[in-house]
Design an enzyme around this catalytic site. Structure first.
Site, PDB file in Angstrom:
ATOM      1  CB  CYS A 138       7.968  36.532  55.923  1.00 53.20           C
ATOM      2  SG  CYS A 138       6.098  37.119  56.214  1.00 53.20           S
TER       3      CYS A 138
HETATM    4  C1  RB5 Z   1      10.123  41.353  53.059  1.00 53.83           C
HETATM    5  O1  RB5 Z   1      10.399  40.768  51.627  1.00 53.83           O
HETATM    6  C2  RB5 Z   1       8.646  41.349  53.285  1.00 53.83           C
HETATM    7  O2  RB5 Z   1       8.040  41.623  52.370  1.00 53.83           O
HETATM    8  C3  RB5 Z   1       8.318  39.867  53.839  1.00 53.83           C
HETATM    9  O3  RB5 Z   1       9.143  39.599  54.659  1.00 53.83           O
HETATM   10  C4  RB5 Z   1       6.868  39.594  54.082  1.00 53.83           C
HETATM   11  O4  RB5 Z   1       6.725  40.587  55.149  1.00 53.83           O
HETATM   12  C5  RB5 Z   1       6.044  39.606  53.014  1.00 53.83           C
HETATM   13  O5  RB5 Z   1       4.636  39.411  53.185  1.00 53.83           O
END
Ligand code: RB5
Length: 158
Positions: free
Chosen positions: A71
């Protein structure tokens, strides 16, 4: 040589790295299967917890040996994946932590952040990660067992 079935997932913030590392895994003779839970190209849904839970569930239910989640930071992925019983997920962006996540913690799921680490380091860490196998006879096993015992003690509490 260890052989792995790997479940892989991301949100939109981790999509590019997910695709690149997935391609690496598909070309790696240590990987026998890649299960991609999404997201797909251009998708902004699902959010990170859905991909994390899907990957962790593949691991918990024995369809995958390992899970890799990308993420923005790798943080939310680990938080969500760790909610799935039996799964030990960590965020790691350095070689030593990646090694210890397996050898000390028997973590099956590695989370990384596309906004945190460069792509070549992420690819290298993913490659290294596949080379480590937890040793059930190591001193670390008794420590990991404490986590499992606690988790087992919660069963039937709801
Ligand atoms: C983006 O939604 C961001 O918050 C996600 O990719 C991640 O970093 C969350 O922990």
């Amino acid at each position: 040589m260890p052989k792995w079935r790997v479940a892989i997932g991301s949100d939109d913030a981790g999509y590019d790295y997910k695709e690149k590392i997935k391609a690496d895994f598909l070309a790696d003779e240590r990987v026998t299967e890649v299960i991609d839970v999404g997201v797909g190209a251009g998708e902004t849904f699902p959010y990170y917890p859905t991909s994390a839970i899907a990957v962790a569930t593949h691991v918990a239910e024995g369809r995958a040996d390992r899970g890799l989640l990308i993420c923005g930071t790798g943080l939310g992925m680990a938080i969500a994946a760790d909610k799935v019983p039996g799964v030990r997920a960590v965020t790691a962006h350095d070689s030593y932590s990646v090694e210890r996540s397996v050898l000390s913690n028997n973590a099956q799921v590695l989370c990384m952040g596309q906004r945190v680490v460069g792509i070549e380091l992420a690819r290298r860490l993913a490659r290294e990660w596949l080379s480590y196998e937890f040793d059930d006879s190591s001193p670390s096993a008794a420590k990991v067992a404490v986590i499992t015992e606690y988790e087992d003690s919660l069963k039937g509490d709801s």
